[in-house]
Motif scaffolding. Structure first.
Motif, PDB file in Angstrom:
ATOM      1  N   GLU A   6      41.664  28.612  73.422  1.00 52.97           N
ATOM      2  CA  GLU A   6      41.045  27.707  73.048  1.00 52.97           C
ATOM      3  C   GLU A   6      41.643  27.147  71.436  1.00 52.97           C
ATOM      4  N   CYS A   7      42.003  28.105  70.393  1.00 54.20           N
ATOM      5  CA  CYS A   7      42.202  27.640  69.226  1.00 54.20           C
ATOM      6  C   CYS A   7      43.892  27.961  68.883  1.00 54.20           C
ATOM      7  N   GLY A   8      44.605  28.712  70.078  1.00 54.12           N
ATOM      8  CA  GLY A   8      45.900  28.764  69.927  1.00 54.12           C
ATOM      9  C   GLY A   8      46.340  29.668  69.195  1.00 54.12           C
ATOM     10  N   SER A  57      34.382  25.620  74.378  1.00 52.84           N
ATOM     11  CA  SER A  57      33.702  26.149  75.692  1.00 52.84           C
ATOM     12  C   SER A  57      32.145  26.857  75.458  1.00 52.84           C
ATOM     13  N   ARG A  58      31.856  27.052  74.112  1.00 54.85           N
ATOM     14  CA  ARG A  58      30.898  27.937  73.840  1.00 54.85           C
ATOM     15  C   ARG A  58      29.733  26.947  73.674  1.00 54.85           C
ATOM     16  N   LEU A  59      29.852  25.684  73.470  1.00 55.67           N
ATOM     17  CA  LEU A  59      29.067  24.514  73.003  1.00 55.67           C
ATOM     18  C   LEU A  59      28.685  23.459  74.077  1.00 55.67           C
ATOM     19  N   THR A  60      27.689  22.996  74.056  1.00 52.48           N
ATOM     20  CA  THR A  60      27.185  21.588  75.017  1.00 52.48           C
ATOM     21  C   THR A  60      28.141  20.672  74.344  1.00 52.48           C
ATOM     22  N   VAL A 101      27.312  28.886  78.250  1.00 52.79           N
ATOM     23  CA  VAL A 101      28.009  29.975  78.540  1.00 52.79           C
ATOM     24  C   VAL A 101      28.766  29.574  79.575  1.00 52.79           C
ATOM     25  N   ALA A 102      30.231  29.934  79.330  1.00 51.74           N
ATOM     26  CA  ALA A 102      31.357  29.453  80.377  1.00 51.74           C
ATOM     27  C   ALA A 102      32.517  30.235  80.196  1.00 51.74           C
ATOM     28  N   GLU A 103      33.426  30.317  80.936  1.00 49.21           N
ATOM     29  CA  GLU A 103      34.881  30.895  80.755  1.00 49.21           C
ATOM     30  C   GLU A 103      35.190  30.459  79.614  1.00 49.21           C
ATOM     31  N   ALA A 104      35.950  31.536  78.842  1.00 42.37           N
ATOM     32  CA  ALA A 104      36.745  31.112  77.677  1.00 42.37           C
ATOM     33  C   ALA A 104      37.698  30.055  77.989  1.00 42.37           C
ATOM     34  N   GLY A 105      37.716  28.902  77.177  1.00 39.78           N
ATOM     35  CA  GLY A 105      38.632  27.937  77.642  1.00 39.78           C
ATOM     36  C   GLY A 105      38.299  26.912  78.609  1.00 39.78           C
ATOM     37  N   ASP A 106      37.052  26.989  79.042  1.00 39.01           N
ATOM     38  CA  ASP A 106      36.364  25.957  79.939  1.00 39.01           C
ATOM     39  C   ASP A 106      36.166  24.780  79.082  1.00 39.01           C
ATOM     40  N   ARG A 107      36.677  23.644  79.483  1.00 38.01           N
ATOM     41  CA  ARG A 107      36.481  22.532  78.754  1.00 38.01           C
ATOM     42  C   ARG A 107      36.128  21.347  79.665  1.00 38.01           C
ATOM     43  N   HIS A 108      35.533  21.590  80.754  1.00 40.85           N
ATOM     44  CA  HIS A 108      35.032  20.398  81.788  1.00 40.85           C
ATOM     45  C   HIS A 108      34.252  19.447  81.291  1.00 40.85           C
ATOM     46  N   PRO A 115      41.913  19.203  71.448  1.00 42.67           N
ATOM     47  CA  PRO A 115      42.853  20.232  71.124  1.00 42.67           C
ATOM     48  C   PRO A 115      42.804  21.311  71.265  1.00 42.67           C
ATOM     49  N   ARG A 116      44.123  21.988  71.811  1.00 44.77           N
ATOM     50  CA  ARG A 116      44.228  23.495  72.057  1.00 44.77           C
ATOM     51  C   ARG A 116      45.294  24.004  71.014  1.00 44.77           C
TER      52      ARG A 116
END
Ligand SMILES: [Zn+2]
Length: 160
Positions: A6-8, A57-60, A101-108, A115-116
């Protein structure tokens, strides 16, 4: 070195980027009690908000957008006191869902250009000496906002 999706930033030994939040809080424990309250609270807000914006990914989606505008407000010339800001945010988000709650990096759920890669990450802030923390946290937030604005400005909607 493995990097956070997520943050690189380089991952800590735990392999969980979230460990960086605990490291930031350890610095805050050492530093923030010794400085004035408003500066301390702002530093904490900027650090946590920046970390969260870099890990959507941790936020709505609503929470991510709300944080982005909150950081903009708190960095602006007419920024309210942090307590007034928190009360206003509390009223706005009362009853809405913030965490996700989602997979780390989930950005749907967020803009596909979110940005990543970031100009400043937690690792950069943690590399600073303790007494630079409030300034480093503020610069982190402002770099975050610049990265987001650069990535998310869609020329076709810029005038609307
Ligand atoms: Zn990360």
């Amino acid at each position: 070195m493995p990097e956070c999706v997520e943050c690189g930033a380089e991952l800590p030994r735990s392999a969980e980027c979230w460990t960086r939040v605990h490291e930031l809080l350890e610095v805050e424990n050492r530093v923030l009690a010794g400085i004035d309250g408003e500066t301390a609270k702002r530093a904490h807000y900027f650090a946590i908000a920046s970390y969260q914006l870099q890990h959507p990914s941790r936020l709505t989606r609503a929470a991510a957008e709300g944080l982005r505008s909150g950081v903009r407000e708190m960095l602006g010339p007419g920024a309210p006191s942090i307590d007034a800001f928190r009360r206003a945010v509390g009223r706005r988000v009362s009853g809405t869902k913030v965490g996700r709650v989602a997979e780390a990096g989930d950005r749907h759920h967020v803009h596909s250009n979110w940005p990543r890669r970031w100009t400043v990450t937690a690792v950069d802030v943690l590399a600073q000496p303790d007494d630079a923390y409030p300034q480093a946290a503020t610069e982190w937030a402002s770099a975050c906002l610049r990265d987001l604005d650069a990535a998310l400005t869609d020329p076709s909607t810029a005038s609307s």
